[in-house]
Design a protein around this motif. Structure first.
Motif, PDB file in Angstrom:
ATOM      1  N   GLN A 127      53.597  90.536  96.278  1.00  0.00           N
ATOM      2  CA  GLN A 127      53.569  90.391  97.746  1.00  0.00           C
ATOM      3  C   GLN A 127      52.427  91.140  98.154  1.00  0.00           C
ATOM      4  O   GLN A 127      51.785  90.439  99.177  1.00  0.00           O
ATOM      5  N   SER A 128      51.885  92.139  97.711  1.00  0.00           N
ATOM      6  CA  SER A 128      50.630  92.963  98.023  1.00  0.00           C
ATOM      7  C   SER A 128      49.429  92.378  98.113  1.00  0.00           C
ATOM      8  O   SER A 128      48.348  92.280  98.892  1.00  0.00           O
ATOM      9  N   LEU A 129      49.138  91.180  97.293  1.00  0.00           N
ATOM     10  CA  LEU A 129      48.195  90.417  97.114  1.00  0.00           C
ATOM     11  C   LEU A 129      48.172  89.131  97.739  1.00  0.00           C
ATOM     12  O   LEU A 129      47.425  88.345  97.430  1.00  0.00           O
ATOM     13  N   GLY A 130      49.356  89.004  98.532  1.00  0.00           N
ATOM     14  CA  GLY A 130      49.299  87.795  99.448  1.00  0.00           C
ATOM     15  C   GLY A 130      50.036  86.622  98.642  1.00  0.00           C
ATOM     16  O   GLY A 130      49.952  85.264  99.339  1.00  0.00           O
ATOM     17  N   MET A 131      50.675  86.805  97.435  1.00  0.00           N
ATOM     18  CA  MET A 131      51.197  85.757  96.882  1.00  0.00           C
ATOM     19  C   MET A 131      52.727  85.948  97.029  1.00  0.00           C
ATOM     20  O   MET A 131      53.342  86.831  97.666  1.00  0.00           O
TER      21      MET A 131
END
Length: 335
Positions: A260-264
């Protein structure tokens, strides 16, 4: 304040210490009236029997030692509860120690249990334990030993173990059926039996589906939330991973946070499956698919095996595999 002794009770009642001792042990040589007076005075003075001294006199201990990596893990706390449910009605007390995943602590804890003259030991090894000589010395002294969860076949005695292979196989097969093809594995040290078995199940599922087993997709020392986060970032920056099978639910939390931190998104971009079914697994967003371990059966069977050895005096060396089940939730199903 000085602890009350048998002598204190005897002086207060004007009887001999031997009479008090016999009364407290329930001897028929002491009248019911005297036993009642002794028990009442003992309670009034706050008398507590010296369990170790009593064990030495009788040549038999009522205390069982239990050594676990951490009591604050859902699995281990439930195993302890199940063990107590069997031992307490059978007349045994449980003395619990923790290794905190350190071999040094494990050795100290075992020595402490031996000094307390326990009747037997139920244990699960620390993450650092690779040499088992310190444990073999216990069995060489004829102290009954039951290993559960993390166990070594080189140590004599029963081993009660979850079906780690099947659990991992079901988890990875489920990911494959859900459409994921580049499945990574976050695991603990593969020298530890539970993690080597989960890795074996992961590998077998990939081979059965004719999917590649790539070295860079398998990362050890990744069972905490922090290491799960770090290893997942590493995976996503260096590979084309589309799903992650985690050998524990704590690493799965870290994996989801890293994704989630990588925008996925989970499970749209990356699927995640854990192992253990910790209480938080169903509270995560998305809810975590995981393998549920049967802690109750593990503890129940470990306690029964130990009592059998203590009371019958026969050493049984066998491995009992406890079934597990896959709980499919949101984190591994593409919408």
């Amino acid at each position: 304040m000085k602890r009350a002794t048998i002598i204190d009770i005897a002086k207060a009642l004007g009887v001999t210490p031997s009479t008090v001792s016999r009364a407290l042990s329930g001897s028929v040589r002491v009248s019911v009236a005297t036993r009642k007076k002794v028990e009442e005075k003992a309670e009034e003075l706050g008398y507590q029997p010296n369990v170790m001294a009593s064990s030495l006199r009788r040549g038999k201990s009522d205390t069982i030692g239990m050594l676990v990596p951490r009591v604050n893990r859902h699995f281990f706390s439930h195993v302890i509860s199940a063990v107590e449910q069997i031992l307490n009605p059978a007349g045994y007390n449980l003395l619990i120690c923790q290794s905190y995943e350190r071999l040094y602590n494990e050795k100290l804890a075992l020595q402490a249990l031996l000094k307390n003259r326990v009747a037997g030991i139920i244990m699960s090894h620390s993450m650092e334990t690779g040499n088992f000589d310190h444990i073999k010395s216990i069995t060489n002294e004829n102290i009954p030993l039951i290993q559960f969860d993390r166990a070594s076949a080189t140590v004599a005695g029963p081993r009660i173990i979850n079906d780690n292979f099947s659990g991992a196989y079901m988890a990875v097969k489920h990911l494959i059926k859900s459409g994921y093809k580049r499945i990574a594995h976050l695991t603990g040290a593969l020298s530890v039996n539970v993690y080597s078995e989960r890795y074996r199940g992961y590998r077998y599922a990939l081979e059965e589906a004719c999917l590649p087993l790539l070295e860079e997709y398998v990362l050890e020392e990744a069972i905490t939330k922090e290491t799960g986060f770090e290893r997942t970032r590493q995976l996503l920056e260096t590979t084309e991973t589309d799903a992650i099978f985690c050998a524990g639910d704590f690493s799965a939390i870290g994996a989801i946070q890293a994704i989630q931190s990588l925008g996925m998104k989970v499970p749209d971009d990356i699927g995640v499956v854990g192992f253990a079914n910790e209480p938080f697994a169903e509270l995560l967003t998305p809810k975590l698919t995981t393998v549920e371990q049967n802690a109750y059966d593990v503890g129940n069977k470990a306690a029964r095996a130990l009592i059998k050895i203590i009371e019958k005096g026969s050493l049984i060396t066998e491995e009992e595999i406890i079934p597990v089940r896959l709980l499919v939730r949101e984190s591994s199903i593409k919408f």
